[in-house]
Design an enzyme around this catalytic site. Structure first.
Site, PDB file in Angstrom:
ATOM      1  N   ASP A   1      -1.944   5.763  -5.100  1.00 10.86           N
ATOM      2  CA  ASP A   1      -2.263   4.899  -3.976  1.00 10.86           C
ATOM      3  C   ASP A   1      -2.568   3.493  -4.481  1.00 10.86           C
ATOM      4  O   ASP A   1      -3.630   3.237  -5.041  1.00 10.86           O
ATOM      5  CB  ASP A   1      -3.461   5.474  -3.215  1.00 10.86           C
TER       6      ASP A   1
ATOM      7  N   ASP B   1       0.817  -1.211   0.000  1.00 10.03           N
ATOM      8  CA  ASP B   1       0.000   0.000   0.000  1.00 10.03           C
ATOM      9  C   ASP B   1       0.854   1.266   0.000  1.00 10.03           C
ATOM     10  O   ASP B   1       1.458   1.612   1.017  1.00 10.03           O
ATOM     11  CB  ASP B   1      -0.900  -0.025   1.235  1.00 10.03           C
TER      12      ASP B   1
END
Length: 311
Positions: free
Chosen positions: A305, A120
């Site tokens: 992201d 992430d």
């Protein structure tokens, strides 16, 4: 040290360069058909289990949550809902499940304990569930979550400071520990500070149903809780990667790849477009404009992201 974000095209070739100093990690992707089929199977299993073990509150609560995913009324008779789910009716409501889960493996401890994590870029901490973690999955959903057992690792070091992190989807909490982290079988990061999660209830059914155990953050230290260096920052400092660069090649209904220490030019064609970061916390970049129909944002900013499916 200069960090720049990189956008890679979808995987275009399967060939890999030999002896190029890059370390590659496979990323799994779930197809839309597989996700819907798995949700239906889990819901059927949960409903059937509720019929067989109706006196167990935890099982009944899990079954009700599964029914709600399907769009049914949780107060209806479970037996009737099982009949509908197994084909007694043609009118089954199925909600649209996002085809957007990418995940890979990481090892923690000595000997290594294997976990499936989301890599992430929108966060900076590494966490996995600990043994006896609350709200950390159920055995009848994907066989449950893998859980870290510090007593089985000879390289474990106690920290004990509190950990709680808030994501857009909810929060998890536990405490910090230290251990060795192994990536792609070849990269060993020593004395990594990470979190053992004791309660993941804040993430709700999304975590329970997900195919990942934890999250490995690839953001910057400014976002990191507890003063913990990121796994990749420690990999750079310990000189176990050749360059301070990582890159994603996300497969289209097939496995993708996370490359550590550089990028694999067999995964794209043409030239790379490099974009300077506007701030090194998230992978934040300036955006000149976003338009949807007649609506225009004007100058704004955004983050790259890898842990979300939202734009």
């Amino acid at each position: 040290m200069l960090f720049r974000s990189i956008v890679l095209a979808l995987s275009l070739a399967s060939a890999q360069a030999a002896d190029d100093g890059l370390v590659r990690m496979k990323l799994k992707k779930r197809s839309a058909h597989e996700m819907v089929a798995d949700h239906l199977k889990r819901e059927n299993d949960a409903l059937r289990l509720a019929l067989e073990n109706g006196s167990a509150p935890e099982v009944m609560d899990m079954a009700k949550k599964s029914v709600m995913l399907r769009g049914s009324n949780p107060e209806e008779d479970f037996e009737e809902q099982v009949q509908v789910a197994e084909g007694a009716s043609e009118n089954i409501i199925i909600k649209d499940y996002s085809n957007a889960q990418y995940y890979g493996e990481v090892m923690i401890g000595t000997p290594p304990q294997k976990f499936t994590v989301i890599f992430d870029t929108g966060s900076s901490n590494l966490w996995v569930p600990k043994t006896k973690c609350k709200n950390c999955g159920y055995w009848f959903i994907h066989g449950g979550k893998s859980k870290y057992d510090e007593s089985k690792s000879s390289s474990f070091k106690k920290d004990g400071s509190d950990f709680k992190i808030q994501y857009g989807s909810g929060s998890v909490k536990g405490f910090f520990s230290r251990d060795e982290i192994t990536l792609a079988k070849d990269i060993v990061v020593k004395d990594q500070k990470f979190a053992e999660v004791a309660n993941a209830g804040g993430l709700g059914v999304g975590y329970v149903m997900g195919r990942f155990d934890g999250i490995l953050g690839l953001g910057f230290e400014k976002l990191s809780l507890g003063g913990a260096n990121t796994v990749f920052k420690n990999a750079i400092d310990q000189k176990v990667v050749s360059q301070p660069v990582f890159s994603f090649a996300l497969g289209d209904n097939k496995d993708g790849e996370l490359t550590l220490g550089g990028y694999d030019d067999s995964k794209f064609k043409g030239e790379i477009t490099w974009v300077n970061l506007s701030e090194a916390n998230y992978w934040r970049i300036n955006i000149e404009n976003i338009s949807v129909g007649s609506v225009s944002s004007g100058a704004t900013n955004g983050i790259d992201d890898s842990g979300t499916s939202l734009i």
